[in-house]
Design an enzyme around this catalytic site. Sequence first.
Site, PDB file in Angstrom:
ATOM      1  N   HIS A  80      -9.000   5.087   2.729  1.00  0.00           N
ATOM      2  CA  HIS A  80      -9.094   6.551   2.702  1.00  0.00           C
ATOM      3  C   HIS A  80     -10.330   6.976   1.924  1.00  0.00           C
ATOM      4  O   HIS A  80     -11.092   7.851   2.349  1.00  0.00           O
ATOM      5  CB  HIS A  80      -7.834   7.125   2.065  1.00  0.00           C
ATOM      6  N   HIS A 113      -5.191   3.006   0.301  1.00  0.00           N
ATOM      7  CA  HIS A 113      -5.880   4.003  -0.520  1.00  0.00           C
ATOM      8  C   HIS A 113      -7.390   3.810  -0.435  1.00  0.00           C
ATOM      9  O   HIS A 113      -8.153   4.776  -0.319  1.00  0.00           O
ATOM     10  CB  HIS A 113      -5.437   3.870  -1.985  1.00  0.00           C
ATOM     11  N   HIS A 149      -0.940  -1.933   0.912  1.00  0.00           N
ATOM     12  CA  HIS A 149      -0.751  -0.565   0.423  1.00  0.00           C
ATOM     13  C   HIS A 149      -1.964  -0.073  -0.354  1.00  0.00           C
ATOM     14  O   HIS A 149      -2.503   1.001  -0.088  1.00  0.00           O
ATOM     15  CB  HIS A 149       0.501  -0.520  -0.468  1.00  0.00           C
ATOM     16  N   GLU A 150      -2.398  -0.860  -1.332  1.00  0.00           N
ATOM     17  CA  GLU A 150      -3.541  -0.448  -2.148  1.00  0.00           C
ATOM     18  C   GLU A 150      -4.815  -0.367  -1.312  1.00  0.00           C
ATOM     19  O   GLU A 150      -5.664   0.503  -1.532  1.00  0.00           O
ATOM     20  CB  GLU A 150      -3.736  -1.407  -3.326  1.00  0.00           C
TER      21      GLU A 150
END
Length: 817
Positions: A603, A600, A596-597
């Site tokens: 992106h 980020h 998940h991290e």
Amino acid sequence: MLLSSIRRSSRSSRLEHWVCTQCAFIRRREPPQQVQHVKPYTTPSASKSFAKKSRFYPRGFIHHSQATIAAHWSPVDIRQDDLTLRTIFDSPQAWDAFSAVPSGMNVGLFRNGFLTSPHGFIAFARVSLKRARSVVDKVLATSSTQGYRAIVRHLDRLSDILCRVLDMADFVRVTHPDPQVQLQASNAWDLVYEYMNELNTMTGLNEQLCKAMADPEVTKFWSEEEKAVAEVLRLDFSKSAVNLGEKHRRRFVQLSSEISSVASQFVQDMSPEQPVLKIPSSYLRGMDPMTARALTRGGYVHLGTLSAEASMALRTVKDPDTRELLYRASRTASKYTVRLLEHLMKRRAELANISGFESYGHLALRDRMMAKSPEAVDKFLRALAANVRPKAQQEVADMLAEKQKTDPSATHLDPWDKDYYSAKIRQNMKAVTRDDDISSYFSLGVVMQGLSRLFERLYGIRLKPSKPLRGETWHSDVRRLDVISDTDGHVAVLYCDLFYRPGKSPNPAHFTLRCSREIPKEEMAEVWQSSQEDADVPRFYSPEAAANDGMHFQRLNGSIKQLPTIALICDFPQKEGNNSEEPALLNFYQLETLFHEMGHAIHSILARTSFQNVSGTRCATDLAELPSTLMEYFAADPTVLAQFARHYATDAPLPYRLVAEKLKQARRFEALDTENQIIMAMLDQQLHSPLAHERGFDSTEIYHNIQKELSSSPPDPADTRWQGFFGHLSGYGSTYYSYLFDRVLAQRVWDVVFKSGAKDGALQRENGEQLKQNLLKWGGARDPWKCLSGTLKDERLADGGEEAMALVGSWGTRSQV
């Protein structure tokens, strides 16, 4: 506020697990190419400067940063990096050998030449403020058409100057282990934030931007990205009330300060009406006896109302009357907490009213949000609720059937039955996998290796271990990785602080320490000139290095870009002592968290825009969680896991059934979990609606009415006040729906773009390019609905609006297993 958008996305964290009630692929190869050895970029003037200024070594001659160009690496290089990546995370000894800090000059935190000592933060802030004031003067003095054409770039630079200090200082003051460094970082943050508040009272900057935006002879020369930045800045100015009269502007500032204070107080003082429960130990039959004994005094068990032990008791205690007592107490916030919450809502409503909005929701949603209005959010939430309701009702029926096994006369489920009977059903599921069974296949090094392989297949980028220089990192545990593109060379720097240590925040998070931005030649010349005259500025070896404070930059296609610099924080347990041969092993939730991290981070890495206001995660707030939530689908995909997941001791491949069983158990009541999130998001909307203006505004009544309308499971008793525990109301005001929205979008992207993982869909470069080219690379520089429409090839989404929001809600959510 001029800079409200700058820091909004600097930190992204996984605040909760949305599916739980608790809060290397080898791409088709081109023929081998000749390896290019890239030399540091230098200029004749830089070499002369080195000779001229070598006598200033006590101030530090910053020579470590270098520009890079596109380069190619041999398969041997790539395989070696892949192996090293695993070993430096799995073996403390290997990391110590790899990272042995050389003697020599301290290069400063993050290779920032100012940050070689705690007091360097103040020098960094002062120099930045001088540069910021110079930019402000330039903007205010603009009068020519040519000058107005450059105004967006000047304002974006102003944002970047201040953001460089604020984002870095904010990270350091909450992460660095040295209190003195924390203090100086905090002082630097305060200095710059105070100036930011001065800017927010200036009407001149807004007036100059509006003049530029109203002149066709100016705007026709702007790129799509410049126009997007101009609109972001215009909205930020309007949110700071620069268009209001003096009286209303003063009241706006007062309210903003009060709202900030009350919001913090609400979270800090949050408490239940009854903090501790005293229950006869005989009433707690079914609870873990050792836990119960540890809490027993004089025949009574003393349970903190909001403690982990109380939650355990709700799931395990057989006596329904005791569970009812626990449930009511844990769902009843103190009257003081609720008064604070309602005061916060009323002050936000007044702020919106002064600013000319119907409600705070209307104010919050029109800026950097895909929804744009509360009405659109309502359409999304109601469509999603309708989609999930049949499955949620079935899950309630399953719990009632479980209850009837011991109480055949039962005709309904009570609110305090839900946790108890859902836990029983999970326990009864066959072949339940223990965490230890899975974690042996997920050593941290193996997972990092897998992430790099996945990114190379999907996006043509990989993670390359890099030896940190003296003073570069804040702790010896921090691993530095360079992000390497197969076309553009070195494109980002990633600092990984992933191991637990005392005093470190336990919350996983992604921090943007520095955004992507293109640096014009005239700006480099200006900074280079001023740095020769300022005693606070370290000696840099070239204009490029000076313009980047000594940090990494990239020379590509004739331009200079500052590289995205990112920090990932987790708290994975590491075996005691450097002699331990067992690596840090992740359970499946920790694996999901890291994926998940890293979503980020990817992106931030891929959206390397020319303007920092729209780079990386600085996009629509309700789109920012899409890349990270999407990565959780990759974490559960069998073809992805098969590329890296191997037993740390035997090297045996992961039997996927272990993951499938774990997911099936964890997501057994996913529909009810989703429904509960819908209720919370709807509560957030209604508390920030025009209702907050009305006499007799009652947050308790509002919450219970929403539960009665939308919940498939029995609602809370009327005398409870759970909304007082909803701490996200403080920071998410009217935007809490975003996580649900991005969860639905992530599933849609997974199904449409990556084919739900079927036929290696999660590993195909063309699928990764479809996501990258249509959405990831844009950051906030393109309308998010157009990005989404292009990604999904669905023209119904192109123009956004209420119907598009309802369409997204109708897609619903679905378990991955």
